[in-house]
Scaffold this motif. Structure first.
Motif, PDB file in Angstrom:
ATOM      1  N   VAL A 497      12.876  56.667 -28.126  1.00  0.00           N
ATOM      2  CA  VAL A 497      12.776  56.573 -29.581  1.00  0.00           C
ATOM      3  C   VAL A 497      11.345  56.205 -29.952  1.00  0.00           C
ATOM      4  N   SER A 498      10.790  56.891 -30.965  1.00  0.00           N
ATOM      5  CA  SER A 498       9.414  56.644 -31.392  1.00  0.00           C
ATOM      6  C   SER A 498       9.341  55.516 -32.416  1.00  0.00           C
ATOM      7  N   ARG A 499       8.130  55.164 -32.822  1.00  0.00           N
ATOM      8  CA  ARG A 499       7.932  54.147 -33.856  1.00  0.00           C
ATOM      9  C   ARG A 499       8.708  54.484 -35.125  1.00  0.00           C
ATOM     10  N   SER A 500       8.776  55.771 -35.450  1.00  0.00           N
ATOM     11  CA  SER A 500       9.427  56.194 -36.690  1.00  0.00           C
ATOM     12  C   SER A 500      10.946  56.266 -36.565  1.00  0.00           C
ATOM     13  N   GLY A 501      11.468  56.033 -35.353  1.00  0.00           N
ATOM     14  CA  GLY A 501      12.908  56.144 -35.125  1.00  0.00           C
ATOM     15  C   GLY A 501      13.341  57.517 -34.673  1.00  0.00           C
ATOM     16  N   ARG A 502      12.396  58.415 -34.465  1.00  0.00           N
ATOM     17  CA  ARG A 502      12.695  59.779 -34.030  1.00  0.00           C
ATOM     18  C   ARG A 502      12.932  59.814 -32.523  1.00  0.00           C
ATOM     19  N   ILE A 503      13.898  60.596 -32.070  1.00  0.00           N
ATOM     20  CA  ILE A 503      14.130  60.786 -30.644  1.00  0.00           C
ATOM     21  C   ILE A 503      13.159  61.849 -30.141  1.00  0.00           C
ATOM     22  N   ILE A 504      12.380  61.491 -29.140  1.00  0.00           N
ATOM     23  CA  ILE A 504      11.371  62.388 -28.570  1.00  0.00           C
ATOM     24  C   ILE A 504      11.874  62.873 -27.212  1.00  0.00           C
ATOM     25  N   GLY A 505      12.343  64.108 -27.154  1.00  0.00           N
ATOM     26  CA  GLY A 505      12.822  64.668 -25.888  1.00  0.00           C
ATOM     27  C   GLY A 505      14.142  64.075 -25.449  1.00  0.00           C
ATOM     28  N   GLU A 506      15.185  64.310 -26.233  1.00  0.00           N
ATOM     29  CA  GLU A 506      16.503  63.750 -25.911  1.00  0.00           C
ATOM     30  C   GLU A 506      16.969  64.162 -24.528  1.00  0.00           C
ATOM     31  N   ASP A 507      16.627  65.384 -24.101  1.00  0.00           N
ATOM     32  CA  ASP A 507      17.090  65.863 -22.801  1.00  0.00           C
ATOM     33  C   ASP A 507      16.365  65.197 -21.638  1.00  0.00           C
ATOM     34  N   GLN A 508      15.362  64.367 -21.924  1.00  0.00           N
ATOM     35  CA  GLN A 508      14.651  63.658 -20.871  1.00  0.00           C
ATOM     36  C   GLN A 508      15.073  62.189 -20.769  1.00  0.00           C
ATOM     37  N   ARG A 509      16.083  61.787 -21.538  1.00  0.00           N
ATOM     38  CA  ARG A 509      16.628  60.446 -21.392  1.00  0.00           C
ATOM     39  C   ARG A 509      17.251  60.272 -20.003  1.00  0.00           C
ATOM     40  N   ILE A 510      17.172  59.049 -19.488  1.00  0.00           N
ATOM     41  CA  ILE A 510      17.783  58.755 -18.198  1.00  0.00           C
ATOM     42  C   ILE A 510      18.747  57.581 -18.371  1.00  0.00           C
ATOM     43  N   SER A 511      19.546  57.323 -17.348  1.00  0.00           N
ATOM     44  CA  SER A 511      20.495  56.215 -17.410  1.00  0.00           C
ATOM     45  C   SER A 511      19.766  54.899 -17.133  1.00  0.00           C
ATOM     46  N   PRO A 512      20.330  53.768 -17.565  1.00  0.00           N
ATOM     47  CA  PRO A 512      19.707  52.479 -17.248  1.00  0.00           C
ATOM     48  C   PRO A 512      19.528  52.261 -15.743  1.00  0.00           C
ATOM     49  N   TYR A 513      20.472  52.707 -14.941  1.00  0.00           N
ATOM     50  CA  TYR A 513      20.332  52.520 -13.488  1.00  0.00           C
ATOM     51  C   TYR A 513      19.157  53.333 -12.946  1.00  0.00           C
ATOM     52  N   GLU A 514      19.030  54.568 -13.406  1.00  0.00           N
ATOM     53  CA  GLU A 514      17.886  55.371 -12.984  1.00  0.00           C
ATOM     54  C   GLU A 514      16.579  54.727 -13.434  1.00  0.00           C
ATOM     55  N   GLY A 515      16.592  54.190 -14.658  1.00  0.00           N
ATOM     56  CA  GLY A 515      15.395  53.517 -15.153  1.00  0.00           C
ATOM     57  C   GLY A 515      15.023  52.316 -14.320  1.00  0.00           C
ATOM     58  N   LEU A 516      16.036  51.557 -13.870  1.00  0.00           N
ATOM     59  CA  LEU A 516      15.775  50.399 -13.010  1.00  0.00           C
ATOM     60  C   LEU A 516      15.257  50.821 -11.643  1.00  0.00           C
ATOM     61  N   ARG A 517      15.753  51.929 -11.122  1.00  0.00           N
ATOM     62  CA  ARG A 517      15.242  52.405  -9.826  1.00  0.00           C
ATOM     63  C   ARG A 517      13.759  52.742  -9.920  1.00  0.00           C
ATOM     64  N   ALA A 518      13.338  53.294 -11.058  1.00  0.00           N
ATOM     65  CA  ALA A 518      11.919  53.605 -11.237  1.00  0.00           C
ATOM     66  C   ALA A 518      11.062  52.344 -11.239  1.00  0.00           C
ATOM     67  N   LEU A 519      11.664  51.202 -11.567  1.00  0.00           N
ATOM     68  CA  LEU A 519      10.930  49.942 -11.657  1.00  0.00           C
ATOM     69  C   LEU A 519      11.094  49.064 -10.419  1.00  0.00           C
ATOM     70  N   THR A 520      11.912  49.500  -9.470  1.00  0.00           N
ATOM     71  CA  THR A 520      12.178  48.670  -8.290  1.00  0.00           C
ATOM     72  C   THR A 520      11.946  49.464  -7.004  1.00  0.00           C
ATOM     73  N   ILE A 521      12.969  50.122  -6.493  1.00  0.00           N
ATOM     74  CA  ILE A 521      12.842  50.775  -5.192  1.00  0.00           C
ATOM     75  C   ILE A 521      11.850  51.934  -5.214  1.00  0.00           C
ATOM     76  N   HIS A 522      11.768  52.663  -6.321  1.00  0.00           N
ATOM     77  CA  HIS A 522      10.770  53.733  -6.377  1.00  0.00           C
ATOM     78  C   HIS A 522       9.360  53.160  -6.401  1.00  0.00           C
ATOM     79  N   GLY A 523       9.179  52.007  -7.065  1.00  0.00           N
ATOM     80  CA  GLY A 523       7.883  51.360  -7.037  1.00  0.00           C
ATOM     81  C   GLY A 523       7.504  50.917  -5.634  1.00  0.00           C
ATOM     82  N   ALA A 524       8.489  50.391  -4.898  1.00  0.00           N
ATOM     83  CA  ALA A 524       8.234  50.011  -3.508  1.00  0.00           C
ATOM     84  C   ALA A 524       7.845  51.232  -2.682  1.00  0.00           C
ATOM     85  N   HIS A 525       8.528  52.344  -2.912  1.00  0.00           N
ATOM     86  CA  HIS A 525       8.206  53.584  -2.196  1.00  0.00           C
ATOM     87  C   HIS A 525       6.783  54.035  -2.513  1.00  0.00           C
ATOM     88  N   GLU A 526       6.373  53.940  -3.762  1.00  0.00           N
ATOM     89  CA  GLU A 526       5.011  54.351  -4.134  1.00  0.00           C
ATOM     90  C   GLU A 526       3.970  53.618  -3.296  1.00  0.00           C
TER      91      GLU A 526
END
Length: 578
Positions: A497-526
């Motif tokens: 969601v943008s500052r204006s409340g607009r959805i930017i790329g709805e088809d690129q939304r991910i699940s909370p679990y996927e989002g957490l993986r990007a911040l944890t195990i994927h970060g470790a992999h990097e």
């Protein structure tokens, strides 16, 4: 029930502790020694696996996780000195891993004027910029010769809808050299005194990969300095304070990252004046969380293959992970290098405005060759698809020329914002790791759609498409470009969601679990650290974060409201909320 793998790991966790690196706590010699701490009574989300997996209890000994399982199993490991932590229904997760930011920039910002627009700062127009600079001058009791530095202004959020000019600053500060750092970090505005101090004049030519904007009808600098043309200011911006005061700012910066749940932070553009500061901070034990550092490519020939740095090893919490390259600029600053032009006017450009590369293909190939030949990881800033094309081509060419091919380089494509679907496929084929920047969707999503058009604008930071290709993508704040806040970062990746409340790329939304993986195990992999970080599993470091709510059990729109209650690094609390 514990899996066989978890049960076996629990039995031999002490053995696993041996040989895990000089920076790890020494293992216990007594296998039956009681554990130091047992956590239970909350949502213990291990992040181990493609789907959520919870356990009832987690035990820590000597800074390592030695057991994840049931309360009954944990009780068998307890002794009279074991600390029992009742989570009280709160959530326990792996500590967050910062895939890309600038901790030293955050430290600098603590003594600079805050020029951000709401909600991050007070600036709505150029008059507000001048007011914040006056406030800084008064608070620091600076004389008329002292440099005044502010950061975070964004021309798209100013009432005037333009960059400030030297003339705006000269009227208010005729004596002080003044520098305004753009929110992107890829350009600045300097007043006449500052331009004079670094010897930028009408006769100064634009450097390769940079632009000095001129006054209309004149060669005189107008104040706006872009990309590589900023280099004359680096000595002032990166190394002008006494070391004692700089170390205190580093201490405060590390504490701030810890308060946000990070157990591993990043500084991905270490300039030459900052190297001694990092070493001194390590020597003084200031890195209570790990810091992954990437020196700037301007030092490449001095530090790669010369024995001056030990790459990939922690020393007192500091690790030099790889070299940082910069291939282009920023999309909101309209200096990102594109294959198709921007759709709105670009300062200093009249037609076919596609941004500009910061390196030539030849320079890029030389840097990749040097790094790859010496086994040094590469972190390559590439926002625009033309810059990404250049990196993909350079990577392919260099790999062909090297006899000592290493298949798992994990070259990181920092930002990858205006990436194309075909480039994501190439990432997967070549083993390149995209690190996205979903906060852009909120702060500049509306601007990107205007500047790039709907198709490109809505595909900014396409985490969903990357995961569909099987990529272990990470996500980052790029602080100080956006705040040090992984839970807000999680919110932007899930909601878009943008500052204006607009959805930017709805088809690129991910699940909370996927989002957490990007911040944890994927970060470790990097960072090649997936064997020691990123999940709650026996044998891994006890890098933990306690949250007041489980991110998987709240409404996705409330993710940014979750609070960090405690951050634990190697079994030791480094932050606790009041």
């Amino acid at each position: 029930m514990l899996s066989c793998r978890h049960w076996l790991a629990a039995v031999i966790a002490v053995i696993l502790a041996a040989g895990c690196g000089a920076d790890k706590p020494p293992p216990s010699t007594a296998k039956l020694e009681p554990v130091d701490t047992i956590y239970s009574g909350g949502s213990i989300l291990t992040m181990a696996g493609e789907t959520p997996f919870y356990v009832e209890a987690l035990a820590v000994r000597n800074g390592l996780i030695v057991m994840t399982g049931t309360r009954a199993e944990a009780a068998k490991l307890a002794g009279p000195t074991t600390r029992q932590v009742d989570l009280g229904g709160k959530a326990l997760l792996p500590g967050f891993i910062d895939a890309h930011s600038h901790l030293l920039n955050y430290a600098d910002s603590l003594v600079q004027a805050n020029l951000n627009a709401p909600p991050l700062g007070p600036v709505k127009g150029i008059g507000d910029i001048l007011a914040e600079l006056r406030r800084l001058k008064d608070e620091t009791r600076s004389d008329d010769a002292t440099w005044l530095i502010g950061q975070g202004y964004d021309q798209d959020q100013l009432a005037e809808r333009r960059h400030p000019a030297a003339a705006d600053l000269d009227k208010a500060f005729p004596g002080n050299p003044v520098v305004l750092l753009h929110a992107s970090g890829h350009m600045l505005v300097a007043n006449s005194a500052a331009l004079k101090a670094v010897n930028i004049t009408a006769d100064t030519a634009d450097p390769p990969g940079g632009t000095i904007l001129r006054r209309k009808g004149s060669k005189q600098p107008a104040g706006l300095i872009q990309e590589t043309a900023m280099m004359p200011f680096m000595a002032v911006l990166k190394g002008s304070r006494p070391q004692d005061s700089s170390l205190e700012l580093v201490r405060r910066a590390v504490a701030h990252y810890a308060s946000r749940g990070y157990t591993t932070a990043a500084e991905h553009l270490v300039m030459p004046p900052q190297m001694p500061l990092l070493e001194a901070a390590a020597d003084q034990g200031l890195f209570t969380i790990d810091l992954v550092a990437a020196p700037a490519f301007v030092m490449a020939t001095e530090i790669i293959g010369t024995g001056k740095l030990r790459w990939g090893e922690y020393r007192k919490g500091l690790k030099y992970a790889g070299i940082k390259l910069a291939l282009d600029g920023s999309p909101q600053g309209k200096t990102a290098f594109l294959t198709e032009p921007y759709r709105t006017p670009v300062p200093g450009c009249r037609q076919e405005c596609r941004g500009l590369p910061s390196l030539s293909p030849e320079e890029l190939r030389a840097l990749l060759t040097l790094a790859y030949r010496n086994g040094v990881q590469v972190f390559a800033h590439a926002n625009g698809d033309a810059a990404i094309d250049m990196l993909i081509a350079g990577h392919r060419e260099v790999e062909k020329t090297l006899a000592e091919v290493r298949s798992d380089r994990r070259t990181v494509v920092i930002h990858s914002q205006i990436v194309r679907p075909d480039q994501l496929k190439s990432f997967q084929t070549l083993g390149l790791v995209p690190s996205f920047f979903s906060n852009h969707v909120f702060y500049w999503g509306d601007v990107h759609v205007a500047n790039l058009g709907a198709q490109r604008g809505n595909f900014i930071s396409p985490l969903r498409a990357a995961f569909a290709e099987g990529l272990r993508a990470t996500n980052h704040t790029d602080a100080t470009v956006t705040p040090v806040d992984p839970l807000f970062l999680l919110w932007t990746s899930v909601n878009r969601v943008s500052r204006s409340g607009r959805i930017i790329g709805e088809d690129q939304r991910i699940s909370p679990y996927e989002g957490l993986r990007a911040l944890t195990i994927h970060g470790a992999h990097e960072y090649f650290e997936e064997e020691t970080k990123g999940t709650l599993e026996p044998g891994k470091l006890a890098d933990l974060v306690v949250l007041d709510q489980d991110p998987l059990k709240v409404d996705p729109t409330a993710l940014r409201d979750i609070r960090v209650l405690e951050t634990v690094k190697r079994g030791r609390t480094v932050y606790r909320a009041n």
